[in-house]
Design an enzyme around this catalytic site. Sequence first.
Site, PDB file in Angstrom:
ATOM      1  N   LYS A  68       0.839  -1.214   0.000  1.00 38.47           N
ATOM      2  CA  LYS A  68       0.000   0.000   0.000  1.00 38.47           C
ATOM      3  C   LYS A  68       0.869   1.257   0.000  1.00 38.47           C
ATOM      4  O   LYS A  68       0.606   2.192  -0.752  1.00 38.47           O
ATOM      5  CB  LYS A  68      -0.927   0.020   1.236  1.00 38.47           C
ATOM      6  CG  LYS A  68      -1.881  -1.155   1.328  1.00 38.47           C
ATOM      7  CD  LYS A  68      -2.886  -0.994   2.444  1.00 38.47           C
ATOM      8  CE  LYS A  68      -2.292  -1.056   3.833  1.00 38.47           C
ATOM      9  NZ  LYS A  68      -1.710  -2.375   4.202  1.00 38.47           N
ATOM     10  N   ARG A  94      -9.696   0.980   8.626  1.00 38.83           N
ATOM     11  CA  ARG A  94      -9.419  -0.412   8.947  1.00 38.83           C
ATOM     12  C   ARG A  94     -10.664  -1.109   9.484  1.00 38.83           C
ATOM     13  O   ARG A  94     -10.633  -2.330   9.704  1.00 38.83           O
ATOM     14  CB  ARG A  94      -8.310  -0.502   9.995  1.00 38.83           C
ATOM     15  CG  ARG A  94      -6.907  -0.553   9.398  1.00 38.83           C
ATOM     16  CD  ARG A  94      -5.922  -0.459  10.524  1.00 38.83           C
ATOM     17  NE  ARG A  94      -4.691  -1.177  10.327  1.00 38.83           N
ATOM     18  CZ  ARG A  94      -3.582  -0.653   9.824  1.00 38.83           C
ATOM     19  NH1 ARG A  94      -3.557   0.587   9.415  1.00 38.83           N
ATOM     20  NH2 ARG A  94      -2.479  -1.376   9.730  1.00 38.83           N
ATOM     21  N   ARG A 133      11.180  -6.852   4.435  1.00 43.63           N
ATOM     22  CA  ARG A 133      10.889  -5.410   4.287  1.00 43.63           C
ATOM     23  C   ARG A 133      11.796  -4.552   5.175  1.00 43.63           C
ATOM     24  O   ARG A 133      12.006  -4.850   6.333  1.00 43.63           O
ATOM     25  CB  ARG A 133       9.428  -5.128   4.643  1.00 43.63           C
ATOM     26  CG  ARG A 133       9.105  -3.642   4.622  1.00 43.63           C
ATOM     27  CD  ARG A 133       7.646  -3.407   4.474  1.00 43.63           C
ATOM     28  NE  ARG A 133       6.930  -3.500   5.736  1.00 43.63           N
ATOM     29  CZ  ARG A 133       5.642  -3.127   5.879  1.00 43.63           C
ATOM     30  NH1 ARG A 133       4.968  -2.685   4.828  1.00 43.63           N
ATOM     31  NH2 ARG A 133       5.045  -3.231   7.034  1.00 43.63           N
ATOM     32  N   ARG A 181      10.824  -2.683  10.757  1.00 47.12           N
ATOM     33  CA  ARG A 181       9.802  -2.280  11.721  1.00 47.12           C
ATOM     34  C   ARG A 181       9.632  -3.346  12.807  1.00 47.12           C
ATOM     35  O   ARG A 181       9.639  -4.534  12.503  1.00 47.12           O
ATOM     36  CB  ARG A 181       8.462  -2.058  11.004  1.00 47.12           C
ATOM     37  CG  ARG A 181       8.410  -0.727  10.281  1.00 47.12           C
ATOM     38  CD  ARG A 181       7.185  -0.574   9.451  1.00 47.12           C
ATOM     39  NE  ARG A 181       5.959  -1.095  10.050  1.00 47.12           N
ATOM     40  CZ  ARG A 181       4.754  -0.966   9.520  1.00 47.12           C
ATOM     41  NH1 ARG A 181       4.624  -0.313   8.367  1.00 47.12           N
ATOM     42  NH2 ARG A 181       3.690  -1.451  10.097  1.00 47.12           N
ATOM     43  N   ARG A 203      -1.492  -9.478  12.945  1.00 48.65           N
ATOM     44  CA  ARG A 203      -2.015  -8.379  12.101  1.00 48.65           C
ATOM     45  C   ARG A 203      -2.869  -8.946  10.962  1.00 48.65           C
ATOM     46  O   ARG A 203      -3.860  -8.342  10.548  1.00 48.65           O
ATOM     47  CB  ARG A 203      -0.864  -7.536  11.547  1.00 48.65           C
ATOM     48  CG  ARG A 203      -0.206  -6.666  12.632  1.00 48.65           C
ATOM     49  CD  ARG A 203       1.162  -6.184  12.220  1.00 48.65           C
ATOM     50  NE  ARG A 203       1.145  -5.215  11.135  1.00 48.65           N
ATOM     51  CZ  ARG A 203       2.178  -4.990  10.328  1.00 48.65           C
ATOM     52  NH1 ARG A 203       3.299  -5.669  10.462  1.00 48.65           N
ATOM     53  NH2 ARG A 203       2.092  -4.082   9.379  1.00 48.65           N
TER      54      ARG A 203
HETATM   55  P1  AMP Z   1       0.614   0.344   9.290  1.00 46.15           P
HETATM   56  O1  AMP Z   1       1.880   1.136   9.087  1.00 46.15           O
HETATM   57  O2  AMP Z   1      -0.528   0.824   8.459  1.00 46.15           O
HETATM   58  O3  AMP Z   1       0.844  -1.144   9.184  1.00 46.15           O
HETATM   59  O4  AMP Z   1       0.153   0.614  10.814  1.00 46.15           O
HETATM   60  C1  AMP Z   1       0.997   0.270  11.916  1.00 46.15           C
HETATM   61  C2  AMP Z   1       0.165   0.162  13.187  1.00 46.15           C
HETATM   62  O5  AMP Z   1      -0.455   1.441  13.481  1.00 46.15           O
HETATM   63  C3  AMP Z   1      -1.021  -0.807  13.100  1.00 46.15           C
HETATM   64  O6  AMP Z   1      -0.616  -2.155  13.360  1.00 46.15           O
HETATM   65  C4  AMP Z   1      -1.952  -0.249  14.196  1.00 46.15           C
HETATM   66  O7  AMP Z   1      -1.451  -0.581  15.482  1.00 46.15           O
HETATM   67  C5  AMP Z   1      -1.781   1.268  14.010  1.00 46.15           C
HETATM   68  N1  AMP Z   1      -2.741   1.838  13.036  1.00 46.15           N
HETATM   69  C6  AMP Z   1      -2.460   2.386  11.821  1.00 46.15           C
HETATM   70  N2  AMP Z   1      -3.579   2.809  11.202  1.00 46.15           N
HETATM   71  C7  AMP Z   1      -4.608   2.534  12.043  1.00 46.15           C
HETATM   72  C8  AMP Z   1      -6.034   2.702  11.969  1.00 46.15           C
HETATM   73  N3  AMP Z   1      -6.605   3.211  10.869  1.00 46.15           N
HETATM   74  N4  AMP Z   1      -6.766   2.305  13.038  1.00 46.15           N
HETATM   75  C9  AMP Z   1      -6.196   1.764  14.143  1.00 46.15           C
HETATM   76  N5  AMP Z   1      -4.874   1.553  14.263  1.00 46.15           N
HETATM   77  C10 AMP Z   1      -4.069   1.927  13.231  1.00 46.15           C
END
Ligand code: AMP
Length: 214
Positions: A14, A89, A126, A159, A170
């Site tokens: 993404k 989400r 990654r 990460r 996840r």
């Molecule tokens: P990502 O970089 O999108 O994988 O997000 C990393 C982490 O941030 C996720 O595993 C959640 O803990 C939190 N997070 C990111 N976006 C959201 C969202 N829209 N709602 C809730 N938690 C989020």
Amino acid sequence: MLALIILGPPGAGKGTVAHFLCQKLNIPHISTGNLLRQHARQNTEIGKASLVYTEQGRFVPDKLIFSMLFDRIEQKDCQKGHILDGFPRTLVQAETHQRQLGKRSKVMVIHLNITDQEVIKRLAHRLVCSACHTPYNLITAPPKIAMTCDRCLSKLTQRADDCEEVVMSRLVTYHKHTSPLIAYYSMQNILKTVACNRPIKEVVGEILSHLSPT
Ligand code: AMP
């Protein structure tokens, strides 16, 4: 105003897709994950409150996400639109986002389709730039100099939530809470599904063809 949502499991690409699209469409890429990591580095109240969730791959409470995201969307550079990665989400987030935008925006959704096995393989390789967040993959998109960002020469890191145990949880969360959004947006006729196990240029090309009026 275009609100372009990139939907897909962790590791679908993404961030990479949004990075290319924002250059082509000239609207900013907003990743709620990146915003949260930025808050955590700056030790803000949002950063401190969200760390316990992000470290375990759990959802950060909506109240924090909405205030952080809607502040960002109101900024001047978002006047023509925005590209969202990592949001919404859940159905509640999707409905709140559409309500917040009202009639001033056209919402379009790109669903990046990929298997769980491919996700696990991709995330193990990654790396992300610690400064500008450009994503790399040791197999499919390696940096020119080892562990160094091509764009800003900062150090690349893995990460904390890309370890296999957190990735599995996840994925479970994605299938339970986020994948129902595919049906939600399909019923509004605003979703296109794109296969993403192929070169990024092809993926971006197909998305752009879906966005341009025929
Ligand atoms: P990502 O970089 O999108 O994988 O997000 C990393 C982490 O941030 C996720 O595993 C959640 O803990 C939190 N997070 C990111 N976006 C959201 C969202 N829209 N709602 C809730 N938690 C989020």
